[in-house]
Design a protein around this motif. Structure first.
Motif, PDB file in Angstrom:
ATOM      1  N   SER A 156      27.192  36.833  35.341  1.00  0.00           N
ATOM      2  CA  SER A 156      27.302  35.595  36.110  1.00  0.00           C
ATOM      3  C   SER A 156      26.092  35.531  37.027  1.00  0.00           C
ATOM      4  CB  SER A 156      28.587  35.563  36.945  1.00  0.00           C
ATOM      5  OG  SER A 156      29.724  35.633  36.111  1.00  0.00           O
ATOM      6  N   GLY A 157      25.115  34.705  36.659  1.00  0.00           N
ATOM      7  CA  GLY A 157      23.887  34.654  37.440  1.00  0.00           C
ATOM      8  C   GLY A 157      23.196  36.004  37.404  1.00  0.00           C
ATOM      9  N   LYS A 158      22.931  36.601  38.568  1.00  0.00           N
ATOM     10  CA  LYS A 158      22.252  37.900  38.631  1.00  0.00           C
ATOM     11  C   LYS A 158      23.242  39.058  38.599  1.00  0.00           C
ATOM     12  CE  LYS A 158      18.320  36.077  41.236  1.00  0.00           C
ATOM     13  NZ  LYS A 158      17.525  36.158  42.491  1.00  0.00           N
ATOM     14  N   SER A 159      24.530  38.745  38.598  1.00  0.00           N
ATOM     15  CA  SER A 159      25.547  39.793  38.579  1.00  0.00           C
ATOM     16  C   SER A 159      25.867  40.191  37.144  1.00  0.00           C
ATOM     17  CB  SER A 159      26.817  39.289  39.282  1.00  0.00           C
ATOM     18  OG  SER A 159      27.860  40.228  39.162  1.00  0.00           O
ATOM     19  N   ILE A 160      25.769  41.488  36.844  1.00  0.00           N
ATOM     20  CA  ILE A 160      26.044  42.001  35.500  1.00  0.00           C
ATOM     21  C   ILE A 160      27.113  43.088  35.595  1.00  0.00           C
ATOM     22  CG2 ILE A 160      25.117  43.090  33.433  1.00  0.00           C
ATOM     23  CD1 ILE A 160      22.385  42.063  34.168  1.00  0.00           C
ATOM     24  N   ALA A 161      28.197  42.884  34.863  1.00  0.00           N
ATOM     25  CA  ALA A 161      29.247  43.899  34.779  1.00  0.00           C
ATOM     26  C   ALA A 161      29.219  44.497  33.383  1.00  0.00           C
ATOM     27  CB  ALA A 161      30.613  43.283  35.064  1.00  0.00           C
ATOM     28  N   ILE A 162      29.086  45.821  33.309  1.00  0.00           N
ATOM     29  CA  ILE A 162      29.053  46.526  32.028  1.00  0.00           C
ATOM     30  C   ILE A 162      30.310  47.381  31.931  1.00  0.00           C
ATOM     31  CG2 ILE A 162      27.818  48.173  30.586  1.00  0.00           C
ATOM     32  CD1 ILE A 162      25.256  47.366  32.043  1.00  0.00           C
ATOM     33  N   GLY A 163      31.032  47.231  30.843  1.00  0.00           N
ATOM     34  CA  GLY A 163      32.263  47.993  30.697  1.00  0.00           C
ATOM     35  C   GLY A 163      32.512  48.373  29.253  1.00  0.00           C
ATOM     36  N   THR A 164      33.614  49.050  29.020  1.00  0.00           N
ATOM     37  CA  THR A 164      33.989  49.500  27.675  1.00  0.00           C
ATOM     38  C   THR A 164      35.349  48.930  27.314  1.00  0.00           C
ATOM     39  OG1 THR A 164      32.758  51.567  27.970  1.00  0.00           O
ATOM     40  CG2 THR A 164      34.394  51.496  26.205  1.00  0.00           C
ATOM     41  N   PHE A 165      35.384  48.160  26.231  1.00  0.00           N
ATOM     42  CA  PHE A 165      36.654  47.672  25.695  1.00  0.00           C
ATOM     43  C   PHE A 165      37.384  48.839  25.048  1.00  0.00           C
ATOM     44  CE2 PHE A 165      35.561  42.930  24.754  1.00  0.00           C
ATOM     45  CZ  PHE A 165      35.555  42.692  26.112  1.00  0.00           C
ATOM     46  N   ARG A 166      38.621  49.035  25.429  1.00  0.00           N
ATOM     47  CA  ARG A 166      39.468  50.064  24.818  1.00  0.00           C
ATOM     48  C   ARG A 166      40.899  49.813  25.260  1.00  0.00           C
ATOM     49  NH1 ARG A 166      37.160  52.541  29.298  1.00  0.00           N
ATOM     50  NH2 ARG A 166      38.652  53.572  30.704  1.00  0.00           N
ATOM     51  N   PRO A 167      41.876  50.346  24.546  1.00  0.00           N
ATOM     52  CA  PRO A 167      43.260  50.214  25.004  1.00  0.00           C
ATOM     53  C   PRO A 167      43.407  50.797  26.402  1.00  0.00           C
ATOM     54  CG  PRO A 167      43.186  50.957  22.729  1.00  0.00           C
ATOM     55  CD  PRO A 167      41.775  51.004  23.227  1.00  0.00           C
ATOM     56  N   GLY A 168      44.196  50.108  27.236  1.00  0.00           N
ATOM     57  CA  GLY A 168      44.427  50.596  28.594  1.00  0.00           C
ATOM     58  C   GLY A 168      43.570  49.945  29.654  1.00  0.00           C
ATOM     59  N   VAL A 169      42.651  49.044  29.237  1.00  0.00           N
ATOM     60  CA  VAL A 169      41.864  48.298  30.214  1.00  0.00           C
ATOM     61  C   VAL A 169      42.185  46.817  30.080  1.00  0.00           C
ATOM     62  CG1 VAL A 169      40.014  50.013  30.108  1.00  0.00           C
ATOM     63  CG2 VAL A 169      39.818  47.899  28.764  1.00  0.00           C
ATOM     64  N   VAL A 170      41.882  46.056  31.133  1.00  0.00           N
ATOM     65  CA  VAL A 170      42.112  44.621  31.105  1.00  0.00           C
ATOM     66  C   VAL A 170      40.874  43.893  31.603  1.00  0.00           C
ATOM     67  CG1 VAL A 170      44.601  44.822  31.436  1.00  0.00           C
ATOM     68  CG2 VAL A 170      43.124  44.609  33.441  1.00  0.00           C
ATOM     69  N   ASN A 171      40.722  42.668  31.148  1.00  0.00           N
ATOM     70  CA  ASN A 171      39.754  41.724  31.701  1.00  0.00           C
ATOM     71  C   ASN A 171      40.533  40.610  32.377  1.00  0.00           C
ATOM     72  OD1 ASN A 171      37.328  42.938  30.708  1.00  0.00           O
ATOM     73  ND2 ASN A 171      37.803  42.125  28.690  1.00  0.00           N
ATOM     74  N   ILE A 172      40.078  40.177  33.535  1.00  0.00           N
ATOM     75  CA  ILE A 172      40.716  39.076  34.243  1.00  0.00           C
ATOM     76  C   ILE A 172      39.667  38.011  34.530  1.00  0.00           C
ATOM     77  CG2 ILE A 172      41.940  38.355  36.327  1.00  0.00           C
ATOM     78  CD1 ILE A 172      43.122  41.144  36.502  1.00  0.00           C
ATOM     79  N   VAL A 173      39.931  36.803  34.037  1.00  0.00           N
ATOM     80  CA  VAL A 173      39.060  35.648  34.268  1.00  0.00           C
ATOM     81  C   VAL A 173      39.837  34.684  35.158  1.00  0.00           C
ATOM     82  CG1 VAL A 173      37.696  33.817  33.203  1.00  0.00           C
ATOM     83  CG2 VAL A 173      38.101  35.961  31.948  1.00  0.00           C
ATOM     84  N   PRO A 174      39.561  34.667  36.464  1.00  0.00           N
ATOM     85  CA  PRO A 174      40.297  33.745  37.337  1.00  0.00           C
ATOM     86  C   PRO A 174      40.028  32.290  36.981  1.00  0.00           C
ATOM     87  CG  PRO A 174      39.194  35.460  38.605  1.00  0.00           C
ATOM     88  CD  PRO A 174      38.648  35.525  37.206  1.00  0.00           C
ATOM     89  N   GLU A 175      40.989  31.463  37.243  1.00  0.00           N
ATOM     90  CA  GLU A 175      40.860  30.019  37.032  1.00  0.00           C
ATOM     91  C   GLU A 175      39.563  29.524  37.654  1.00  0.00           C
ATOM     92  OE1 GLU A 175      43.863  26.470  38.211  1.00  0.00           O
ATOM     93  OE2 GLU A 175      42.796  27.430  39.859  1.00  0.00           O
TER      94      GLU A 175
END
Length: 312
Positions: free
Chosen positions: A86-105
């Motif tokens: 999002s703009g200059k903000s970069i989030a790097i993560g790993t998709f795997r069971p036991g994690v969640v992504n949350i996209v607020p309204e």
């Protein structure tokens, strides 16, 4: 830090205030269909757009535009790295069971996922989140925190369980989704809100007459409304407090109680008649013999046919 595999990709969108009204944004299911360029594997939506969707889609390199629902995702597929920008903000993560992504309204970001994805998504209207917050006695407005591949086995497990409630039995599935949506909203408020909510233990169950009315409604084989809204309204309680009080009284959630009741009905028919499995499934409201057999085996460990042979 940038992933070299993303050379040549368009820049991430600048973060700009989304000045469109909520009604002008796309519903979550419509925005996901646009971005993922496919149809959901399975999906069930309510009139508000709230619901559960199971998607199996290809690699993704696109911008998700602001939606009028909160979107919570849990992953079933292979482990893989991803970026969310999002703009200059970069989030790097790993998709795997036991994690969640949350996209607020209303939020927007670019997603770069290199491999196919198997994911279950909850579409949660903000009105539902605020209702549950209000029923729980939370002061102020509840706001969700954006999360990327965030460890939360409880939310992940709850959401993945919803994939089994899509298309087997209309009444049971709808009751389960409504109950699960409220439960997930409760979990999100406790673990993923700007001001985490503390929920007090349930004190006491339903009054005997109120419990009897609820059970009579659940047992009814007519077209009576057995939605969570109808059950709670009939008891004069909010959905949140009805579910907690019903479980305090019976030891089971409304969905689990109704599922057990339908199982007992099925066993009586199988034991006492020669009705075909197809007929039994139809009589109990299942969409197919396969859906009925899967539900029966999940609860008993046996198929309906094997159970009938053993009991005779």
């Amino acid at each position: 830090m940038r992933n070299p595999s993303h050379k040549g990709l368009p820049p991430a969108p600048d973060v700009q205030p989304d000045d469109r009204s909520t009604s002008e944004r796309r519903a979550a299911d419509a925005e996901m269909a646009r971005v993922l360029r496919t149809e959901p594997f399975r999906m069930a939506l309510d009139s508000s757009g709230a619901g559960i969707a199971h998607w199996k889609h290809d690699a993704l390199h696109d911008v998700v535009e602001p939606m009028r629902h909160h979107v919570i995702m849990a992953h079933k597929g292979v482990m893989q790295r991803m970026e969310r920008r999002s703009g200059k903000s970069i989030a790097i993560g790993t998709f795997r069971p036991g994690v969640v992504n949350i996209v607020p309204e209303g939020s927007s970001s670019r997603w770069d996922i290199p491999k196919p994805v198997d994911v279950v998504q909850l579409y949660l209207p903000d009105a539902t989140l605020q209702r549950v917050a209000g029923e729980a006695g939370t002061a102020g407005t509840a706001e969700l925190i954006e999360r990327t591949a965030h460890p939360d086995t409880i939310t992940s497990r709850l959401l993945l369980s919803a994939a089994d409630s899509l298309g087997g039995h209309g009444v049971l599935d709808a009751l389960f989704r409504h109950q699960l949506t409220d439960l997930l909203a409760t979990r999100l408020l406790a673990a993923h809100a700007g001001s985490p909510t503390t929920f007090q233990p349930t004190m006491g169950g339903l009054a005997p007459k109120v419990l009897l009315r609820a059970i009579e409604r659940l047992r009814c084989d007519s077209e009576a409304d057995v939605s969570l809204d109808a059950l709670a309204s009939d008891a004069g309680l909010s959905r949140f407090h009805f579910c907690r009080s019903f479980k305090e009284s019976t030891g089971l959630s409304p969905h689990a109680w109704l599922r057990q009741h339908r199982l007992e009905q099925a066993m009586n028919i199988l034991r006492e008649s020669d009705e075909s499995i197809v007929s039994v499934a139809a009589a109990l409201g299942y969409s197919s013999q396969t859906a009925f057999a899967a539900a029966f085996k999940k609860l008993t460990g046996e198929t309906p046919s094997d159970w009938r042979r053993r009991m005779r």
